[in-house]
Structures are given as structure tokens and as C-alpha cells.
Write an enzyme that holds these catalytic residues in place. Structure first.
Site, PDB file in Angstrom:
ATOM      1  N   ASP A  17     -26.787 -24.487 -10.836  1.00  0.00           N
ATOM      2  CA  ASP A  17     -27.583 -23.357  -9.062  1.00  0.00           C
ATOM      3  C   ASP A  17     -28.217 -21.981  -9.841  1.00  0.00           C
ATOM      4  OD1 ASP A  17     -27.439 -24.896  -7.151  1.00  0.00           O
ATOM      5  OD2 ASP A  17     -25.725 -23.969  -6.576  1.00  0.00           O
ATOM      6  N   ASP A  39     -15.807 -33.000 -10.871  1.00  0.00           N
ATOM      7  CA  ASP A  39     -16.457 -31.730 -10.977  1.00  0.00           C
ATOM      8  C   ASP A  39     -18.017 -31.438 -11.618  1.00  0.00           C
ATOM      9  OD1 ASP A  39     -17.578 -28.947  -9.140  1.00  0.00           O
ATOM     10  OD2 ASP A  39     -16.753 -28.431 -11.727  1.00  0.00           O
ATOM     11  N   ASP A  84     -20.575 -29.054 -12.245  1.00  0.00           N
ATOM     12  CA  ASP A  84     -21.172 -27.473 -13.147  1.00  0.00           C
ATOM     13  C   ASP A  84     -19.910 -27.267 -13.965  1.00  0.00           C
ATOM     14  OD1 ASP A  84     -23.772 -27.501 -11.693  1.00  0.00           O
ATOM     15  OD2 ASP A  84     -23.447 -25.830 -10.418  1.00  0.00           O
TER      16      ASP A  84
END
Length: 241
Positions: A19, A8, A10
Site C-alpha cells: 500500500d 499474510d 505485506d
């Protein structure tokens, strides 16, 4: 046969949410309340599209956004993990599957100097138009009821392995590293001999503990929680030695 490492992004590769980090590029480093309140559950990518439009409306140049994104911190020990992977590409393939976007991930990886570790990135496609506005669209459509409407990581992993299989590349084992709720779905699909690595104290670890306690889901992969890249590096090193 090679080992496949899946990250992954973040709060896994980087130690924050890319984001929300982008909000630092706005003049006031904040968003108006009406924009924040426009988010609908499960429709984060559509919300981020509005955020990027707002940033463009503030006449923020993409170069400034890129400089801000390049300042996001990497998780402790992760540069060392990616360096090790880049030095052992004959044994390891490595992909990122993320609900961020391709533009942010590309900028951040380029700045890190370890982009060579990553063979492919599967994330929401983002681009910059002739006005200098950034935009993002959903990665794909799927019929998984457990995942956000724009991205099922289990489907991404399944499609990637199928594509590699047709190309004559098979993986002896998979090491999946993540932190969030949307990482649970692909972990359910891992086999015996694979490794699932949830970040300690984050949502994925809590969901795995809950599922195992309740006995609602059987996980075939070995589960190894991590709190720094050093733990991940030990596991990957052991897989290829």
C-alpha cells in the site's frame, strides 16, 4: 487430510508494504500532506481509496502502477517456499489473507511466477474503472472488537474452513505465517498441532511475547518465529512428510 498454509502478504510474502509501495508510481513519488493527514486510525482502506483516487488524478496509467507494483521485493526465501507449495498441491492448500487489496496482490503474484501456489486470496476488493482510476472497498463487515473495521482475519479463516468443510475438505493442521498486529486474532483460534509463525522483530512476535509473559492469552498452536523463508520451508516440509 491436507495441510492449510495461511500467509499474510505485506512484510510476509513481500518484504515491504504494497500500500505504501504504490506511492512510487506518483510523479513525485510522494503524497501531499493534506492527503497523508486524512488517515483515521482503523480506517486504512478508506484512506487507500483516497490515495488511489489521487493517483488517478495525476493521470498515472494503471499499467505504470502495475509495473511499479511488480518491482516490490519478495521476502528472502519466499519464492522457494511458494515453489515448494506449488509442487505439493496434493498435500497443501494455501491462501493469502491480507489487508492490502486484490489488484496489487494479483499483479505481484503473476509477476513472480508462483501464483499457482495460491488457492485463494482474501483481501480488500480493488478494480479499475473506465477512466483508468483504481478503487478499493472494504472486504467485509464484522463484530470483532480487536480488528480493523474492514477485516477480521479470524472470521476469514473460520468462514473459509467452514466452506471447505461443506465441500468435504478438512485440514489436519494449519500453518499461519504473518507479521502484523492483525494476525494475532486468527492465531488465538489455532488448535494444538497447528503452527503460528510470527516474523522475528515485527509487531506480531512482540504481541505474542507480551501475551505469553502476562499470561493474558493461552495459545494452543506451536509458535515458531521466522526470519527467512528457509525457516518456513522447514516447518511446512516437516508437516507433510
Amino acid at each position: 487430510m491436507k495441510t492449510l498454509v495461511v500467509f499474510d502478504f505485506d512484510y510476509t510474502v513481500v518484504d515491504d508494504n504494497s500500500d505504501t509501495w504504490v506511492i512510487r508510481s506518483t510523479p513525485d513519488q510522494s503524497l501531499p500532506d493534506c492527503l497523508k493527514q486524512s488517515y483515521q486510525r482503523g480506517r486504512w482502506t478508506e484512506y487507500m481509496g483516497r490515495v488511489l483516487t489521487y493517483i488517478g488524478d495525476q493521470s498515472v496509467h494503471p499499467d505504470h502502477v502495475r509495473a511499479v507494483m511488480e518491482s516490490i521485493p519478495f521476502t528472502k526465501g519466499m519464492i522457494e517456499v511458494l515453489t515448494f507449495i506449488s509442487e505439493n498441491k496434493k498435500d497443501i492448500d494455501c491462501i493469502i489473507v491480507s489487508d492490502s487489496n486484490t489488484l496489487f496482490i494479483d499483479w505481484i503474484l503473476h509477476a513472480s511466477g508462483v501464483k499457482s501456489a495460491i488457492d485463494d486470496v482474501f483481501s480488500n476488493p480493488a478494480s479499475i474503472d473506465s477512466r483508468g482510476y483504481m478503487s478499493v472497498r472494504c472486504f467485509h463487515a464484522h463484530d470483532c472488537q480487536q480488528c480493523p473495521i474492514n477485516l477480521c482475519k479470524r472470521k476469514v479463516l473460520h468462514d473459509f474452513r467452514e466452506h471447505q468443510d461443506k465441500a468435504g475438505v478438512q485440514y489436519q493442521r494449519i500453518c499461519y505465517v504473518g507479521d502484523g498486529g492483525n494476525d494475532l486474532c486468527p492465531i488465538k483460534d489455532l488448535k494444538e498441532g497447528d503452527i503460528a509463525m510470527p516474523r522475528k522483530g515485527f509487531t506480531l512476535e512482540k504481541l505474542l511475547c507480551k501475551a505469553r509473559t502476562e499470561g493474558s492469552t493461552t495459545f494452543r498452536a506451536k509458535i515458531v518465529p521466522w526470519d527467512s523463508g528457509n525457516v518456513i520451508l522447514q516447518e511446512i516440509r516437516a508437516l507433510i512428510e
